[in-house]
Write an enzyme that holds these catalytic residues in place. Sequence first.
Site, PDB file in Angstrom:
ATOM      1  N   ASP A 507       0.918  -1.162   0.022  1.00 51.79           N
ATOM      2  CA  ASP A 507       0.007  -0.110  -0.011  1.00 51.79           C
ATOM      3  C   ASP A 507       0.859   1.059  -0.010  1.00 51.79           C
ATOM      4  OD1 ASP A 507      -2.449   1.586   0.410  1.00 51.79           O
ATOM      5  OD2 ASP A 507      -1.596   2.110   2.291  1.00 51.79           O
ATOM      6  N   ASP A 713      -1.046  -0.650   6.487  1.00 51.19           N
ATOM      7  CA  ASP A 713      -1.012  -0.353   7.912  1.00 51.19           C
ATOM      8  C   ASP A 713      -1.742  -1.112   8.689  1.00 51.19           C
ATOM      9  OD1 ASP A 713      -3.922   0.320   7.542  1.00 51.19           O
ATOM     10  OD2 ASP A 713      -3.618   2.470   7.011  1.00 51.19           O
ATOM     11  N   ASP A 717      -6.596  -1.364   5.754  1.00 51.46           N
ATOM     12  CA  ASP A 717      -5.911  -2.555   4.963  1.00 51.46           C
ATOM     13  C   ASP A 717      -6.594  -4.146   5.299  1.00 51.46           C
ATOM     14  OD1 ASP A 717      -4.996  -0.353   3.063  1.00 51.46           O
ATOM     15  OD2 ASP A 717      -3.037  -0.673   4.011  1.00 51.46           O
TER      16      ASP A 717
END
Length: 825
Positions: A507, A713, A717
């Site tokens: 991410d 994180d 997510d």
Amino acid sequence: MPEQDSPLILDIDGMTCASCSTRLERVLGKVEGVEAANVNLATEKATITGSAGVEQLLAAVKKAGFEVRPAAPVELTIEGMTCASCSGRLERVLGKQAGVTAASVNLATEKAHIEILPGTRTEDLIAAVRKAGFDAKPLQQQSAGQSSIATSNKRDDEARLYRRDLLIAAILTVPVFILEMGGHLVPSFHHWVNQTIGQQTSWLLQFVLTSLVLLGPGLRFYKKGLPALLHTAPDMNSLVAVGTLAAWGFSTIATFLPQLLPAGTVHVYFEAAAVIVTLILLGRLLEARAKGQTSSAIKHLVSLRPQTARIVRDGQLIETQLAEVVNGNLLEIRPGERIPVDGEVVEGSSYVDESMITGEPIPAQRQPGDTLVGGTLNQTGALTMRATAVGEDSVLSRIIQLVEQAQGSKLPIQTLVDRVTLWFVPAVMGLATLTFVIWLIFGPDPALTFALVNAVAVLIVACPCAMGLATPTSIMVGTGRGAEAGVLFRKGEALQRLESSAMVVFDKTGTLTEGKPALTDLHSHGQFDSQQVLAAIAALELKSEHPIARAIVTAAEQQQLTLPTLLSFNSLTGMGVEGQLQADGESFQLLLGADRLMQQQGIDISPLQQTAEQLAQQGKTPLYAAVNHQLAAVLAVADPIKETTPTAIQALHAMGLQVAMVTGDNQHTANAIARQLGIDQVVAEVMPAGKVDAIKQLKQSLSSEQQLVFVGDGINDAPALAAADAGMAIGTGTDVAIESADVVLMSGSLQGVVTAISLSQATMRNIRQNLFWAFAYNSALVPLAAGVFYPAFGLLLSPALAAGAMAMSSVFVVGNALRLRRISL
């Protein structure tokens, strides 16, 4: 007994090899109501899920030939008792609770002492007290890590016991060995013994000394091994018991009733029985000492807790026990002291060494408003902090719990070992019997002697201890080493999955980047003034916690702008935000978001589209603002790349892994960042709900054996972390997302990803080395012990050498696992 809401964990005594743990696992699995049973030889724990009653499980364990270590007594403080009838009634109530074996309530001290069976919950006992009309609370709760410390202390006690028994056995065995083997090594010594004390007296001395060895230090093997054999569930103790008793029994007959044996077979093998017991005790001692070191990581983590803390109260410093600190207390921390609990800096500035929590070697500066983690080391300055998480709620306690949980897990590779060891000991018993029969029928004279010696050697050399220890010891050491480096394996299975990693998907925000964007550009359009547009956008974003929103508000604050009044606010998920504002008595609508929001609303962005593309090519995130459906401005927010990101991505490429990025940024911005970092694949303009689909799409490019790792994180997510083959949550300080990932990286540095994968590869390599040694050892030495090589090469394996080889096999496996403690990460 009520249904178990969580797994029941029993501490098991008496397991000595892999066949023990596998047999007990099978027995527990057959108990009615058991859904799953997992027995770990290294941790000596059985984890059971389902609705089976504790009494049934205890009976099953005992029937299998093992013992359950009793649970620690529960101590409760009682409120509301006024007379002896109160304490007597409460005693009867507690005594009737499921799992309670004895209860004593003291009126004077207002305490209850309750003896319980494993699995009995303190919460149920407190509920019973309250139902009886009183109140109760635990006198003290066992802190995280104490179970591991207790197990480690138990192993220390075992080592002391083995050391004592080994010394006794060795003192008794040495004369036996000299009397019997001395003549084989030095023929003149044999003649000297016969001329001085005589052969019969020598055999009598050997009989007495060997009997003392077997009935003294060696008695443990018969107490456990013979009952297991009678229950048709032989274990390692059974092999030792049968082998040594066979050698001792044959020798005893040769000593006292030689006429019962065929001519030419009257020999004694007392030294074999004594040496076998002595060498196996030596192996057990070395193994207990080595296994005690596998918990060193947890012991070190527990040692980070200070025992006392200084509370600031009414301007005075009061030193108190750590257990008495509660949330909200103000604490003083001096230079060189460890932070006692989690908290927030109220006053002072200092550098804090957080390496044992995050794995980061560089001390972090901590100022008022910053968080502190209990167990870390204050270095230079004095601090005043406010406690925010104490006891089991602290980060350190949660880390210890995670490590303990991972250390007790079973990897998929262990399934093969379990299937083999389930039948291994019975197969060895059968092989030993076959060896005896074949040598007795086809062996050279004296056939009975050859048959006995080779059958005993097979029994002794084929112990599967090394097989049972191969996987769990490596897991314990590997996960402990990871904790020291700030990598927490929430699930032990992740150790195996990460080894086959082929692609790492990141991410972007807060993972590859700092997660703290800053406003870098603002270009207005037409009659709109830049400062007025910024003030309006800041007013719209004022209450949002999104990092981009905070960056815009911070920019407006720095310019000291007067913000309009926000009348209404609406979040457009994955698109942007809209709101109604008022300034100078006039209200207006404001839209803020990506190009797709403007296109959806029919707003022409062409006047500023080229500017937005230029900003995106610089790796910035462009956003459009529209007032009353008219294009007003384009602004850009940039999130700085973490310093460790480029190095980590280079390291992943060096390991042969693909690197991908999933982001909600537009394609231009995402491609710019990817070029800057050398990322292989980019999936851009992904809404939060679309990350799972993006991961599935990337997974399609991999083979079935290859694993995809997602790094995020751990909060926003969570679905993506669950969808990946292995999910890693980036944690910083106290932000540990332990519920959403397989692996938690305590530091914000992406070097933790490299560390986790490297540690996985090292641990799995270590496990395979252990398994290879265990299987190769048995594959090579069992045929040798059975005499397969005797016809061609004249090679045989004596029972004494077999005992030494068997003992060293287990020590080798544990010692090899301990090498993981020294690997560089």
